[in-house]
Write a protein that holds these residues in place. Sequence first.
Motif, PDB file in Angstrom:
ATOM      1  N   ASN A 115      -4.507 -27.454   6.162  1.00 16.99           N
ATOM      2  CA  ASN A 115      -4.669 -27.401   7.619  1.00 16.99           C
ATOM      3  C   ASN A 115      -3.622 -26.529   8.293  1.00 16.99           C
ATOM      4  N   GLN A 116      -3.227 -25.448   7.592  1.00 14.50           N
ATOM      5  CA  GLN A 116      -2.333 -24.470   8.187  1.00 14.50           C
ATOM      6  C   GLN A 116      -2.940 -23.070   8.057  1.00 14.50           C
ATOM      7  N   CYS A 117      -2.400 -22.141   8.846  1.00 18.74           N
ATOM      8  CA  CYS A 117      -2.917 -20.771   8.880  1.00 18.74           C
ATOM      9  C   CYS A 117      -1.766 -19.787   8.737  1.00 18.74           C
ATOM     10  N   LEU A 118      -2.105 -18.582   8.317  1.00 21.02           N
ATOM     11  CA  LEU A 118      -1.117 -17.506   8.224  1.00 21.02           C
ATOM     12  C   LEU A 118      -1.773 -16.205   8.660  1.00 21.02           C
ATOM     13  N   ALA A 119      -1.116 -15.487   9.573  1.00 24.63           N
ATOM     14  CA  ALA A 119      -1.609 -14.181   9.986  1.00 24.63           C
ATOM     15  C   ALA A 119      -1.495 -13.205   8.813  1.00 24.63           C
ATOM     16  N   LEU A 120      -2.559 -12.450   8.562  1.00 19.20           N
ATOM     17  CA  LEU A 120      -2.597 -11.530   7.434  1.00 19.20           C
ATOM     18  C   LEU A 120      -2.908 -10.116   7.910  1.00 19.20           C
ATOM     19  N   PRO A 121      -2.463  -9.097   7.153  1.00 18.14           N
ATOM     20  CA  PRO A 121      -2.852  -7.720   7.467  1.00 18.14           C
ATOM     21  C   PRO A 121      -4.374  -7.575   7.414  1.00 18.14           C
ATOM     22  N   ARG A 122      -4.882  -6.611   8.145  1.00 14.14           N
ATOM     23  CA  ARG A 122      -6.334  -6.444   8.239  1.00 14.14           C
ATOM     24  C   ARG A 122      -6.975  -6.201   6.877  1.00 14.14           C
ATOM     25  N   ASP A 123      -6.344  -5.345   6.038  1.00 23.63           N
ATOM     26  CA  ASP A 123      -6.985  -5.052   4.752  1.00 23.63           C
ATOM     27  C   ASP A 123      -6.978  -6.278   3.839  1.00 23.63           C
ATOM     28  N   MET A 124      -6.003  -7.154   4.001  1.00 22.77           N
ATOM     29  CA  MET A 124      -5.963  -8.381   3.209  1.00 22.77           C
ATOM     30  C   MET A 124      -7.087  -9.326   3.633  1.00 22.77           C
ATOM     31  N   LEU A 125      -7.333  -9.408   4.913  1.00 16.89           N
ATOM     32  CA  LEU A 125      -8.459 -10.201   5.402  1.00 16.89           C
ATOM     33  C   LEU A 125      -9.772  -9.628   4.904  1.00 16.89           C
ATOM     34  N   ASP A 126      -9.860  -8.299   4.841  1.00 17.57           N
ATOM     35  CA  ASP A 126     -11.078  -7.667   4.326  1.00 17.57           C
ATOM     36  C   ASP A 126     -11.310  -8.052   2.865  1.00 17.57           C
ATOM     37  N   LEU A 127     -10.224  -8.142   2.081  1.00 22.53           N
ATOM     38  CA  LEU A 127     -10.367  -8.552   0.682  1.00 22.53           C
ATOM     39  C   LEU A 127     -10.773 -10.018   0.581  1.00 22.53           C
ATOM     40  N   VAL A 128     -10.258 -10.844   1.466  1.00 18.65           N
ATOM     41  CA  VAL A 128     -10.692 -12.247   1.490  1.00 18.65           C
ATOM     42  C   VAL A 128     -12.187 -12.322   1.794  1.00 18.65           C
ATOM     43  N   ARG A 129     -12.636 -11.539   2.767  1.00 15.55           N
ATOM     44  CA  ARG A 129     -14.059 -11.540   3.114  1.00 15.55           C
ATOM     45  C   ARG A 129     -14.909 -11.090   1.928  1.00 15.55           C
ATOM     46  N   PHE A 130     -14.449 -10.065   1.226  1.00 14.58           N
ATOM     47  CA  PHE A 130     -15.185  -9.596   0.058  1.00 14.58           C
ATOM     48  C   PHE A 130     -15.213 -10.676  -1.027  1.00 14.58           C
ATOM     49  N   GLY A 131     -14.075 -11.312  -1.263  1.00 14.84           N
ATOM     50  CA  GLY A 131     -14.027 -12.386  -2.247  1.00 14.84           C
ATOM     51  C   GLY A 131     -14.949 -13.541  -1.871  1.00 14.84           C
ATOM     52  N   GLN A 132     -15.000 -13.881  -0.593  1.00 18.50           N
ATOM     53  CA  GLN A 132     -15.892 -14.941  -0.133  1.00 18.50           C
ATOM     54  C   GLN A 132     -17.353 -14.544  -0.318  1.00 18.50           C
ATOM     55  N   HIS A 133     -17.634 -13.259  -0.111  1.00 14.80           N
ATOM     56  CA  HIS A 133     -18.991 -12.747  -0.307  1.00 14.80           C
ATOM     57  C   HIS A 133     -19.401 -12.890  -1.770  1.00 14.80           C
ATOM     58  N   LEU A 134     -18.500 -12.538  -2.691  1.00 11.41           N
ATOM     59  CA  LEU A 134     -18.798 -12.683  -4.113  1.00 11.41           C
ATOM     60  C   LEU A 134     -18.956 -14.156  -4.483  1.00 11.41           C
TER      61      LEU A 134
END
Length: 332
Positions: free
Chosen positions: A82-101
């Motif tokens: 239940n915590q969050c961390l601000a991430l660089p944009r390209d890191m968020l893009d990799l998370v999105r890609f990983g979630q897509h896979l």
Amino acid sequence: MRTVLLLALMLLTACNQGPTLERLGGPTMGSSYSIQYVREPAGPPPAQVQAAVEAILQEIDLHYSTYRSDSTVSQFNQLAANQCLALPRDMLDLVRFGQHLAVQSAGAFDLTVEPLLDLWGFGPQARHEQVPDPQALAQVRLRVGYQHLRIEGQALCKDAPVELDFNSIAAGHAVDLIAERLRAMGITSFIAEATGELKAVGRKPDGSAWRIALELPREDRQIARQVIPVDGLSVSTSGDYRHYFEENGRRYSHTFDARLGRPVAHDLAAVTVLDASALQADGYSTLLLILGPERGWDFAISHDLAAVLVTRAEGGFVSRTTPAFERAMKGE
């Protein structure tokens, strides 16, 4: 007059010099990287190219290395639920890609496998390689699951103490960034490789194609099973034949099915994927390897992936190439 003639001769010689093939490389991500590029007479020298490439790789290490306590991914992994961390944009893009896979594979591919890697002996917090106790495995599986992640604005949040591991896609991302940087420096023909992930663009100084050897999945030595010409494509091979351990006569690789909480147990030994994006090739080669010979093949066909699947068979290996791979080899 003699000085003027000498200067003119030097200028004439410089003008007559054609493109040359430059090579450089070094350590990165616990492995190595290598660059080959065609340097035009006015093109950037190797030292400048190497500095640009290593700056990218250092940035990748700073964000994605689970072996650094100060990396961005380690900071996220250390957060409680239940915590969050601000991430660089390209890191968020990799998370999105990983979630897509993860969604495409029904959770077989999952970026939150870090606790499993540690438990089985493959991660940065591992003590030794071992088959874990069932009770310990059950506890760790509570900390795994892509569904526990969500993106809020520029922050990544988790509702369980999950931990991320980007090793299945970070090298491909690095290669894409390197290729983009090389093009920005005016380099139009190159091979960029990091930890085995690579991209080849253009041609050699003599006009011939870059040729990439695809390995036979053997632990004892490197043997090329196929050599392919590549231009404008990335090549990623995932296999279970380098990083594994054996216990009681059974083989356990570092490739995990997150749904089961354990290494895959099938006969698919290696997968090669071609794609314009090194990130895409890297991710999908891992996904197919996790799914196995039949489900991986069906996925590759249904998603029109350019892939080669190498399966263990009695007395050796059997390779299957998708129609998209055959088209890619014909330049279609």
